[in-house]
Design an enzyme around this catalytic site. Structure first.
Site, short mmCIF file in Angstrom:
data_model
loop_
_atom_site.label_atom_id
_atom_site.label_comp_id
_atom_site.label_asym_id
_atom_site.label_seq_id
_atom_site.Cartn_x
_atom_site.Cartn_y
_atom_site.Cartn_z
N ASP A 222 17.28 -30.31 -3.65
CA ASP A 222 18.15 -29.87 -2.55
C ASP A 222 17.86 -28.41 -2.25
O ASP A 222 18.19 -27.53 -3.03
CB ASP A 222 19.62 -30.06 -2.94
CG ASP A 222 20.57 -29.62 -1.83
OD1 ASP A 222 20.09 -29.25 -0.75
OD2 ASP A 222 21.79 -29.65 -2.06
N GLU B 252 -1.29 -3.76 -10.17
CA GLU B 252 -0.96 -2.97 -11.35
C GLU B 252 0.56 -3.02 -11.51
O GLU B 252 1.28 -2.43 -10.71
CB GLU B 252 -1.43 -1.52 -11.19
CG GLU B 252 -2.93 -1.37 -10.97
CD GLU B 252 -3.34 0.06 -10.70
OE1 GLU B 252 -2.43 0.93 -10.52
OE2 GLU B 252 -4.55 0.35 -10.67
N GLU C 242 3.99 -2.06 -13.07
CA GLU C 242 4.71 -1.05 -13.85
C GLU C 242 6.12 -1.57 -14.15
O GLU C 242 6.74 -2.24 -13.32
CB GLU C 242 4.78 0.27 -13.09
CG GLU C 242 3.42 0.92 -12.90
CD GLU C 242 3.47 2.22 -12.11
OE1 GLU C 242 2.45 2.92 -12.08
OE2 GLU C 242 4.53 2.50 -11.51
N GLU D 109 3.07 4.51 -19.32
CA GLU D 109 3.05 5.23 -18.04
C GLU D 109 3.71 6.61 -18.20
O GLU D 109 4.04 7.04 -19.29
CB GLU D 109 3.74 4.41 -16.95
CG GLU D 109 2.78 3.75 -15.96
CD GLU D 109 1.97 4.76 -15.17
OE1 GLU D 109 2.40 5.93 -15.04
OE2 GLU D 109 0.90 4.40 -14.66
N GLU E 276 2.54 0.04 -18.06
CA GLU E 276 1.75 -0.59 -16.99
C GLU E 276 0.79 -1.59 -17.59
O GLU E 276 0.17 -1.34 -18.63
CB GLU E 276 0.97 0.46 -16.20
CG GLU E 276 0.05 -0.13 -15.12
CD GLU E 276 -0.65 0.94 -14.30
OE1 GLU E 276 0.04 1.85 -13.82
OE2 GLU E 276 -1.88 0.85 -14.15
N HIS F 69 0.81 -0.95 -7.42
CA HIS F 69 -0.36 -0.66 -6.60
C HIS F 69 -1.23 -1.91 -6.52
O HIS F 69 -1.46 -2.58 -7.54
CB HIS F 69 -1.16 0.49 -7.19
CG HIS F 69 -0.36 1.74 -7.36
ND1 HIS F 69 -0.76 2.79 -8.18
CD2 HIS F 69 0.84 2.12 -6.84
CE1 HIS F 69 0.16 3.74 -8.14
NE2 HIS F 69 1.13 3.36 -7.34
N ARG G 15 -3.58 11.23 -4.58
CA ARG G 15 -2.69 10.18 -5.04
C ARG G 15 -1.34 10.19 -4.32
O ARG G 15 -0.46 9.40 -4.63
CB ARG G 15 -2.50 10.27 -6.55
CG ARG G 15 -3.77 9.92 -7.30
CD ARG G 15 -3.59 9.88 -8.81
NE ARG G 15 -4.83 9.47 -9.45
CZ ARG G 15 -5.17 8.21 -9.71
NH1 ARG G 15 -4.34 7.23 -9.38
NH2 ARG G 15 -6.29 7.92 -10.31
N GLU H 31 -6.86 0.64 -2.35
CA GLU H 31 -5.62 0.51 -3.13
C GLU H 31 -4.42 0.90 -2.28
O GLU H 31 -4.34 2.03 -1.80
CB GLU H 31 -5.71 1.42 -4.36
CG GLU H 31 -4.44 1.48 -5.19
CD GLU H 31 -4.49 2.60 -6.23
OE1 GLU H 31 -3.57 2.67 -7.06
OE2 GLU H 31 -5.44 3.41 -6.20
N ARG I 48 -0.53 1.75 -2.15
CA ARG I 48 0.29 2.30 -3.22
C ARG I 48 1.80 2.23 -2.97
O ARG I 48 2.58 2.67 -3.82
CB ARG I 48 -0.12 3.77 -3.45
CG ARG I 48 -1.55 3.90 -3.93
CD ARG I 48 -2.00 5.36 -3.98
NE ARG I 48 -1.21 6.17 -4.89
CZ ARG I 48 -1.39 6.23 -6.21
NH1 ARG I 48 -2.34 5.50 -6.78
NH2 ARG I 48 -0.64 7.01 -6.96
#
Length: 445
Positions: free
Chosen positions: A53, A132, A134, A188, A195, A244, A317, A337, A339
């Site tokens: 359902d 990745e 975390e 991390e 991570e 990421h 970054r 990548e 982020r």
């Protein structure tokens, strides 16, 4: 499903002395749902599906169209490592969802991603991703409930003060037993934060692996008396949890990475440039999918390595899209990548909108502005003409409603159910009076 494939799966379950099978799927918010059947019912489930359902699940059918059935994907069969008790061994199969007329349910997140992959395939591309993940490990109280007390006081890549080294190894081993390869695991930046990076794979398998990893990491943490949380910003004043996502396109005929161009300063082909431009153009519109909680936007603030400005670069970054360096001669590893996603997202929807955004950049041959290599938190981005990501879930939902490409990628069913659920979350948050407000204002005004 062919008779041979069905028989092979049944024989494997018998050899591994499976007693129960969890039929797994996700709702539109990415919450894992499970129907458990005894192994004696597996043959019928493989041949005819299992009815359920859908009216009571977030983002699924209305009451008048509640009946649906699950069709297991045999490629997702795996034993659950932490559930191998004598006589109770349990396997897992991830399912696709169908309507009574035998058609794929449009609101099934796995179907949404499959549609996006079909769009890429029509252009000759396959889509590979690697997330990745975390997460924080918190201590539990005497009742087993999580507390905001971190498990250790270590920091980035620490070893001597990292009390979770053995736990991460247990997590990696559990993932391996589930058929998921973790390429790296480490502590991390924040105390109690960790991570685990998953290996590149096709987007559908990668989404299956992402969902499975979240369940597995929580289970292993619980076995150690801890609680693993993927909440984007569980603690103020420290880094939040991101996810990421590394991504690339491959030629379906040759298998070659179409992002690579060794003559380009960044090693990127024109296709990759257009793809990045598409990600940047649709970043506001897909932000509600990639960062789906009210809490997500407390991670996307300056000073904690999370992106705010819609930009790209290599060494930067603080950029939304980063181009990782690759080892000489390993051009197949060329990737970009993204982020801003966090691990609370529904990976099926997240990978779908990323892909469609990039494909839109390719189709329209969007140009890519100059890279931003300086730390954007220490310059005036306005001088560079950089826009910002939405600063709240409410703003992100508004941006989603204005982005036709992302809306079409989700489809009317998933879009409407997702936005309805998230608008309710936003309205509930807006009406809540927090302890911070009481402390800040009550004695003054």
């Amino acid at each position: 499903m062919s008779d041979d494939l069905r028989q092979t799966l049944l024989e494997r379950a018998e050899e591994e002395r499976v007693a129960f099978v969890n039929l797994q799927f996700t709702d539109v918010l990415g919450m894992v749902k499970t129907v458990t059947i005894p192994v004696s019912e597996l043959e019928d489930a493989l041949g005819h599906g299992v009815w359920f359902d859908g009216s009571s699940l977030e983002g699924f059918a209305r009451m008048v169209e509640s009946d649906m059935y699950l069709v297991p994907d045999p490629a997702t069969y795996a034993l659950i490592p932490w559930d191998k008790h004598e006589g109770l061994t349990t396997a897992r199969l991830i399912c696709n969802i169908y309507t009574p007329d035998g058609k794929p349910f449009a609101g099934d997140p796995r179907h949404v991603l499959t549609n996006a992959l079909n769009q890429a395939a029509a252009l000759g591309y396959g889509f590979n991703v690697a997330p990745e993940l975390e997460f924080f490990l918190f201590k539990s109280n005497a009742d087993g409930m999580p507390t905001p007390m971190v498990h250790d006081q270590a920091s980035y890549f620490d070893l001597s003060t990292d009390q979770a080294t053995l736990i991460r190894r247990q997590m990696v081993r559990a993932l391996s037993q589930l058929g998921i390869t973790a390429e790296a695991a480490h502590h991390e930046v924040a105390a109690g934060q960790h991570e685990i990076d998953l290996r590149y794979d096709g987007a559908l398998r990668a989404a299956d692996h992402t969902i499975t990893a979240r369940v597995a990491l929580k289970a292993i943490a619980q076995l150690n008396g801890l609680y693993a949380t993927f909440m984007p910003k569980p603690l103020a004043g420290v880094n939040g949890n991101g996810m990421h996502v590394h991504q690339s396109l491959v030629d379906l005929v040759t298998g070659q990475n179409v992002f690579n161009d060794p003559d380009d300063p960044y090693g990127l082909s024109p296709i990759a440039h257009h793809f990045i431009a598409g990600l940047l153009a649709h970043a506001p519109g897909m932000c509600a999918i990639l960062a789906p909680l009210v809490n997500s936007y407390k991670r996307l603030v300056p000073g904690f390595e999370a992106p705010i400005y819609i930009s790209w670069g290599r060494t930067n970054r603080s950029a939304l899209v980063r181009v990782p360096r690759i080892t000489t001669g390993r051009h197949q590893s060329t990737r970009v990548e993204l982020r801003c996603p966090d691990p609370a997202c529904n990976p099926y929807l997240a990978y779908a909108v990323m892909l469609v955004a990039g494909l839109d950049g390719i189709k329209r041959k969007l140009s890519l502005r100059e890279a931003s290599e300086e730390d954007l938190f220490h310059v005036d981005p306005r001088a560079r003409g950089l826009a910002t990501l939405p600063s709240s879930l409410g703003a992100a939902l508004d941006a989603l409603r204005e982005d036709q490409v992302i809306m079409q990628a989700l489809g009317p069913n998933a879009f409407e159910r997702f936005v309805d659920a998230k608008q309710q979350e936003w309205e509930s948050y807006r009406q809540h009076v927090s302890a911070w407000e009481i402390q800040r204002y009550l004695a003054i005004f």
